[in-house]
Design a protein around this motif. Structure first.
Motif, mmCIF file in Angstrom:
data_model
loop_
_atom_site.group_PDB
_atom_site.id
_atom_site.type_symbol
_atom_site.label_atom_id
_atom_site.label_comp_id
_atom_site.label_asym_id
_atom_site.label_seq_id
_atom_site.Cartn_x
_atom_site.Cartn_y
_atom_site.Cartn_z
ATOM 1 N N ARG A 60 -36.673 -46.245 24.166
ATOM 2 C CA ARG A 60 -36.362 -45.983 25.597
ATOM 3 C C ARG A 60 -37.964 -46.090 26.192
ATOM 4 O O ARG A 60 -37.908 -46.402 27.583
ATOM 5 C CB ARG A 60 -35.987 -44.341 25.590
ATOM 6 N N LEU A 112 -39.575 -51.972 32.662
ATOM 7 C CA LEU A 112 -39.403 -51.765 34.014
ATOM 8 C C LEU A 112 -40.432 -51.921 34.771
ATOM 9 O O LEU A 112 -40.490 -52.609 35.870
ATOM 10 C CB LEU A 112 -38.616 -50.415 34.161
ATOM 11 N N THR A 161 -35.121 -53.664 21.190
ATOM 12 C CA THR A 161 -34.838 -53.470 22.789
ATOM 13 C C THR A 161 -35.012 -54.650 23.179
ATOM 14 O O THR A 161 -36.000 -55.273 23.288
ATOM 15 C CB THR A 161 -35.870 -52.425 23.402
ATOM 16 N N VAL A 212 -39.566 -56.617 33.731
ATOM 17 C CA VAL A 212 -38.865 -57.207 32.634
ATOM 18 C C VAL A 212 -39.676 -58.294 31.828
ATOM 19 O O VAL A 212 -39.944 -58.356 30.835
ATOM 20 C CB VAL A 212 -37.361 -57.464 32.787
ATOM 21 N N PHE A 221 -34.239 -55.651 27.209
ATOM 22 C CA PHE A 221 -33.756 -55.100 28.231
ATOM 23 C C PHE A 221 -32.445 -55.401 28.787
ATOM 24 O O PHE A 221 -32.105 -56.766 29.127
ATOM 25 C CB PHE A 221 -34.656 -55.182 29.339
ATOM 26 N N PRO A 222 -31.472 -54.667 29.393
ATOM 27 C CA PRO A 222 -31.376 -53.213 29.318
ATOM 28 C C PRO A 222 -30.745 -52.662 27.925
ATOM 29 O O PRO A 222 -30.173 -51.386 28.251
ATOM 30 C CB PRO A 222 -30.702 -53.091 30.398
ATOM 31 N N PHE A 223 -30.924 -53.359 26.888
ATOM 32 C CA PHE A 223 -29.813 -52.841 25.921
ATOM 33 C C PHE A 223 -31.054 -52.468 24.663
ATOM 34 O O PHE A 223 -31.918 -53.147 24.353
ATOM 35 C CB PHE A 223 -28.976 -53.953 25.366
ATOM 36 N N LEU A 277 -38.175 -49.508 27.155
ATOM 37 C CA LEU A 277 -37.283 -49.977 28.214
ATOM 38 C C LEU A 277 -38.123 -49.548 29.744
ATOM 39 O O LEU A 277 -37.953 -50.239 30.589
ATOM 40 C CB LEU A 277 -36.021 -49.008 28.430
ATOM 41 N N GLN A 278 -38.805 -48.333 29.525
ATOM 42 C CA GLN A 278 -39.720 -48.112 30.583
ATOM 43 C C GLN A 278 -40.906 -48.953 30.942
ATOM 44 O O GLN A 278 -41.037 -49.153 32.027
ATOM 45 C CB GLN A 278 -39.999 -46.567 30.298
#
Length: 116
Positions: A47, A54, A24, A58, A26-28, A50-51
């Protein structure tokens, strides 16, 4: 015009060496094969990252991730142990099979995974 595939040397190394199925950035979420996007547990794990990213806006996520990895690597002198003991990874691995986790996850949940 078709999109152009860009492969970084780091991703090539991680995927070809079999060290990672997904990464990961971010955002990929980059996966080794398209079929892996159907792996619900793998995608949930990514995912969660990703959280986490966030929550930390980042860039600090990646700085803390790298620092924590280096600290564990210096302590353990083992790449796999260092990676698995990163708090962000500990949370993601612990919760990757709970496909509803992100709906109930509290902010900053990775903090409880700092302790060894």
């Amino acid at each position: 015009m078709k999109g152009k595939a860009v492969i970084s040397p780091l991703l090539t190394y991680l995927f070809s060496a079999g060290r990672a199925d997904a990464v990961t950035v971010f955002p990929f979420i980059f996966v080794r094969t398209v079929k892996m996007t159907q792996d619900k547990v793998l995608m949930n794990h990514e995912r969660i990252h990703l959280q986490q990213a966030l929550e930390l806006f980042v860039l600090p996520f990646y700085i803390l991730y790298a620092l924590e990895f280096l600290i564990h690597l210096l302590h353990d002198r083992n790449f796999n142990n260092a990676y698995r003991n990163i708090s962000f990874e500990r949370e993601a691995y612990a919760r990757e099979t709970d496909l509803h986790y992100l709906k109930t996850r509290k902010r900053w949940s990775f903090i409880k995974y700092y302790a060894r």
